[in-house]
Design an enzyme around this catalytic site. Structure first.
Site, PDB file in Angstrom:
ATOM      1  N   TYR A  39     116.054 -28.511 120.972  1.00  0.00           N
ATOM      2  CA  TYR A  39     117.073 -28.584 119.782  1.00  0.00           C
ATOM      3  C   TYR A  39     117.057 -27.142 119.233  1.00  0.00           C
ATOM      4  O   TYR A  39     118.014 -26.466 118.252  1.00  0.00           O
ATOM      5  CB  TYR A  39     116.291 -30.164 118.993  1.00  0.00           C
ATOM      6  CG  TYR A  39     115.954 -30.780 119.442  1.00  0.00           C
ATOM      7  CD1 TYR A  39     117.196 -31.079 120.233  1.00  0.00           C
ATOM      8  CD2 TYR A  39     115.108 -31.671 117.809  1.00  0.00           C
ATOM      9  CE1 TYR A  39     116.432 -32.770 121.316  1.00  0.00           C
ATOM     10  CE2 TYR A  39     114.464 -32.731 119.063  1.00  0.00           C
ATOM     11  CZ  TYR A  39     115.067 -33.019 120.123  1.00  0.00           C
ATOM     12  OH  TYR A  39     115.236 -34.972 120.423  1.00  0.00           O
ATOM     13  N   HIS A  97     111.466 -33.911 128.782  1.00  0.00           N
ATOM     14  CA  HIS A  97     112.344 -34.172 127.579  1.00  0.00           C
ATOM     15  C   HIS A  97     112.639 -35.461 128.513  1.00  0.00           C
ATOM     16  O   HIS A  97     113.634 -36.198 127.873  1.00  0.00           O
ATOM     17  CB  HIS A  97     112.969 -32.884 127.204  1.00  0.00           C
ATOM     18  CG  HIS A  97     113.941 -33.488 125.900  1.00  0.00           C
ATOM     19  ND1 HIS A  97     114.505 -32.395 125.674  1.00  0.00           N
ATOM     20  CD2 HIS A  97     114.744 -34.843 125.067  1.00  0.00           C
ATOM     21  CE1 HIS A  97     114.789 -33.179 124.250  1.00  0.00           C
ATOM     22  NE2 HIS A  97     115.183 -34.466 124.866  1.00  0.00           N
TER      23      HIS A  97
HETATM   24  N1  LIG Z   1     113.742 -37.648 123.677  1.00  0.00           N
HETATM   25  C1  LIG Z   1     114.952 -38.058 123.497  1.00  0.00           C
HETATM   26  O1  LIG Z   1     115.596 -37.553 125.136  1.00  0.00           O
HETATM   27  C2  LIG Z   1     116.026 -37.757 121.711  1.00  0.00           C
HETATM   28  C3  LIG Z   1     117.172 -38.264 122.030  1.00  0.00           C
HETATM   29  C4  LIG Z   1     118.045 -38.366 121.397  1.00  0.00           C
HETATM   30  C5  LIG Z   1     116.999 -38.382 119.575  1.00  0.00           C
HETATM   31  N2  LIG Z   1     115.984 -37.937 119.571  1.00  0.00           N
HETATM   32  C6  LIG Z   1     114.804 -37.699 118.310  1.00  0.00           C
HETATM   33  O2  LIG Z   1     115.402 -38.748 117.693  1.00  0.00           O
HETATM   34  C7  LIG Z   1     115.519 -38.552 116.616  1.00  0.00           C
HETATM   35  C8  LIG Z   1     115.862 -40.038 115.621  1.00  0.00           C
HETATM   36  O3  LIG Z   1     117.153 -39.696 116.070  1.00  0.00           O
HETATM   37  P1  LIG Z   1     118.515 -39.495 116.074  1.00  0.00           P
HETATM   38  O4  LIG Z   1     118.670 -38.526 115.258  1.00  0.00           O
HETATM   39  O5  LIG Z   1     119.470 -39.086 116.819  1.00  0.00           O
HETATM   40  O6  LIG Z   1     118.977 -40.629 115.024  1.00  0.00           O
HETATM   41  P2  LIG Z   1     118.141 -41.970 113.887  1.00  0.00           P
HETATM   42  O7  LIG Z   1     116.981 -41.773 113.489  1.00  0.00           O
HETATM   43  O8  LIG Z   1     119.182 -42.951 114.933  1.00  0.00           O
HETATM   44  O9  LIG Z   1     119.632 -41.671 113.289  1.00  0.00           O
HETATM   45  C9  LIG Z   1     120.017 -40.501 112.200  1.00  0.00           C
HETATM   46  C10 LIG Z   1     120.807 -40.829 111.198  1.00  0.00           C
HETATM   47  O10 LIG Z   1     121.236 -41.797 110.545  1.00  0.00           O
HETATM   48  C11 LIG Z   1     120.843 -41.218 109.220  1.00  0.00           C
HETATM   49  N3  LIG Z   1     119.689 -42.037 108.135  1.00  0.00           N
HETATM   50  C12 LIG Z   1     119.168 -41.876 108.342  1.00  0.00           C
HETATM   51  N4  LIG Z   1     117.728 -42.551 107.804  1.00  0.00           N
HETATM   52  C13 LIG Z   1     119.268 -43.726 106.744  1.00  0.00           C
HETATM   53  C14 LIG Z   1     119.312 -44.705 105.498  1.00  0.00           C
HETATM   54  N5  LIG Z   1     118.154 -45.052 105.142  1.00  0.00           N
HETATM   55  N6  LIG Z   1     120.669 -44.986 105.857  1.00  0.00           N
HETATM   56  C15 LIG Z   1     121.741 -44.670 106.437  1.00  0.00           C
HETATM   57  N7  LIG Z   1     121.910 -43.899 107.427  1.00  0.00           N
HETATM   58  C16 LIG Z   1     120.930 -43.162 107.117  1.00  0.00           C
HETATM   59  C17 LIG Z   1     121.221 -39.723 109.122  1.00  0.00           C
HETATM   60  O11 LIG Z   1     122.039 -39.626 108.182  1.00  0.00           O
HETATM   61  P3  LIG Z   1     121.393 -37.939 106.722  1.00  0.00           P
HETATM   62  O12 LIG Z   1     121.203 -37.110 108.020  1.00  0.00           O
HETATM   63  O13 LIG Z   1     122.775 -37.656 105.904  1.00  0.00           O
HETATM   64  O14 LIG Z   1     120.773 -39.239 106.211  1.00  0.00           O
HETATM   65  C18 LIG Z   1     121.608 -39.565 110.453  1.00  0.00           C
HETATM   66  O15 LIG Z   1     122.257 -39.065 110.757  1.00  0.00           O
HETATM   67  C19 LIG Z   1     115.914 -37.103 116.498  1.00  0.00           C
HETATM   68  O16 LIG Z   1     116.468 -36.263 115.351  1.00  0.00           O
HETATM   69  C20 LIG Z   1     115.764 -36.562 118.173  1.00  0.00           C
HETATM   70  O17 LIG Z   1     114.232 -35.805 116.954  1.00  0.00           O
HETATM   71  C21 LIG Z   1     114.972 -37.608 120.893  1.00  0.00           C
END
Ligand SMILES: NC(=O)c1ccc[n+]([C@@H]2O[C@H](COP(=O)([O-])OP(=O)(O)OC[C@H]3O[C@@H](n4cnc5c(N)ncnc54)[C@H](OP(=O)(O)O)[C@@H]3O)[C@@H](O)[C@H]2O)c1
Length: 267
Positions: A39, A97
């Site tokens: 990241y 990862h």
């Molecule tokens: N290990 C892996 O392979 C892997 C893969 C993917 C992700 N990850 C980790 O998992 C974390 C979370 O997953 P993600 O970032 O993909 O997706 P997520 O947390 O499911 O969703 C993030 C999105 O949701 C929005 N959001 C958050 N809270 C909200 C609410 N209460 N109401 C409406 N919209 C909301 C955010 O927008 P705003 O910012 O505008 O609120 C953002 O666009 C990542 O950030 C990363 O650290 C790990």
């Protein structure tokens, strides 16, 4: 320190603005902060930790080893580089990862994580996106099981079998994209109905569902308001019927980007 049942995701949170957002998340009460070498925000997370008045030992910081550094030597260099980038003395969690099974190198990387833990660079070692067969192989080759497996988990892909496997092996489940990136999910009628009944938002219902499944969700938000909203899930509970209604949204092809760890590779 006990691992919090809710953490904070940081994908795309970079630079000064990212540090500000993560600092706000710590202010909102998050104590488990996810990041990854790929990241390119380990420095941003380290900066947020330094800006915060919460002592380092009350925070749990995660980073992850990229697929291109699975050889033993490269993995050890990368762990030290992650610490250097974050300007931290240790990581609470360091995870592989992706397994990238076609490369057949993940067990070698795992040995490097085991040794880095022994030398005090990491407190706890784990994996992401590992299928049961990959975890069995780690056990067979090193005798050491991961403390956690961070996997894609949301209402469209609820990972029931994988969660059962984790439970049997005392591995904690962490959910990535726990809100399914907050797109189609916000329009799901089933969720809208449950949210109305509890006077909560759909995101809060989904995160509460994750909590009741026993998985540690790591939602990301750049908005302080939504960070606080996502933390407010410990003052209500979902009934068995509501839990199964949410489970009914799951589909065999429910992964957001078709990233099946048996095939998909990330470097
Ligand atoms: N290990 C892996 O392979 C892997 C893969 C993917 C992700 N990850 C980790 O998992 C974390 C979370 O997953 P993600 O970032 O993909 O997706 P997520 O947390 O499911 O969703 C993030 C999105 O949701 C929005 N959001 C958050 N809270 C909200 C609410 N209460 N109401 C409406 N919209 C909301 C955010 O927008 P705003 O910012 O505008 O609120 C953002 O666009 C990542 O950030 C990363 O650290 C790990």
């Amino acid at each position: 320190m006990k691992v919090p049942m809710l953490g904070f995701g940081t994908y795309t949170m970079n630079g000064n603005q990212g540090a500000q957002g993560i600092h706000h998340a710590i202010d909102a009460g998050y104590r488990l902060i996810d990041s990854a070498y790929n990241y390119e925000n380990e420095g941003t997370v380290g900066e947020a930790v330094r800006r915060s008045s919460v002592p380092r030992e009350q925070l749990m910081i995660t980073s992850k080893l990229p697929g291109r550094y699975h050889s033993y030597d490269k993995a050890l260099i990368t762990i030290q580089e992650s610490l250097y980038r974050a300007q931290l003395d240790y990581y609470d969690f360091y995870l592989i990862h992706w397994p990238n099974p076609k490369q057949e190198m993940y067990a070698e990387a795992w040995q490097a994580l085991i040794d880095a833990k022994r030398w005090g660079l990491i407190r706890s070692i784990g994996v992401c996106n590992f299928l049961p067969e990959h975890i069995e192989r780690l056990k067979k080759e090193t005798g050491v099981l991961p403390s956690i497996n961070q996997i894609e988990l949301h209402p469209y892909f609820n990972q029931e079998e994988q969660r059962m496997f984790h439970e049997e092996h005392h591995i904690a489940t962490q959910s990535w994209s726990p809100l399914a990136r907050a797109k189609n999910i916000l329009g799901e009628e089933v969720l809208q109905e449950i949210a109305r009944a509890h006077n909560k938002s759909i995101s809060q219902v989904v995160l509460r569902w994750q909590y009741q499944l026993g998985s540690i969700a790591i939602p990301r938000s750049s908005s302080h308001e939504r960070q606080c909203e996502n933390m407010a899930i410990f003052d209500f509970s979902l009934s068995e019927t509501e839990m199964s209604k949410i489970a009914s949204l799951t589909r065999a092809d429910g992964r957001l980007k078709d990233q099946d760890p048996a095939e998909y590779e990330e470097f």
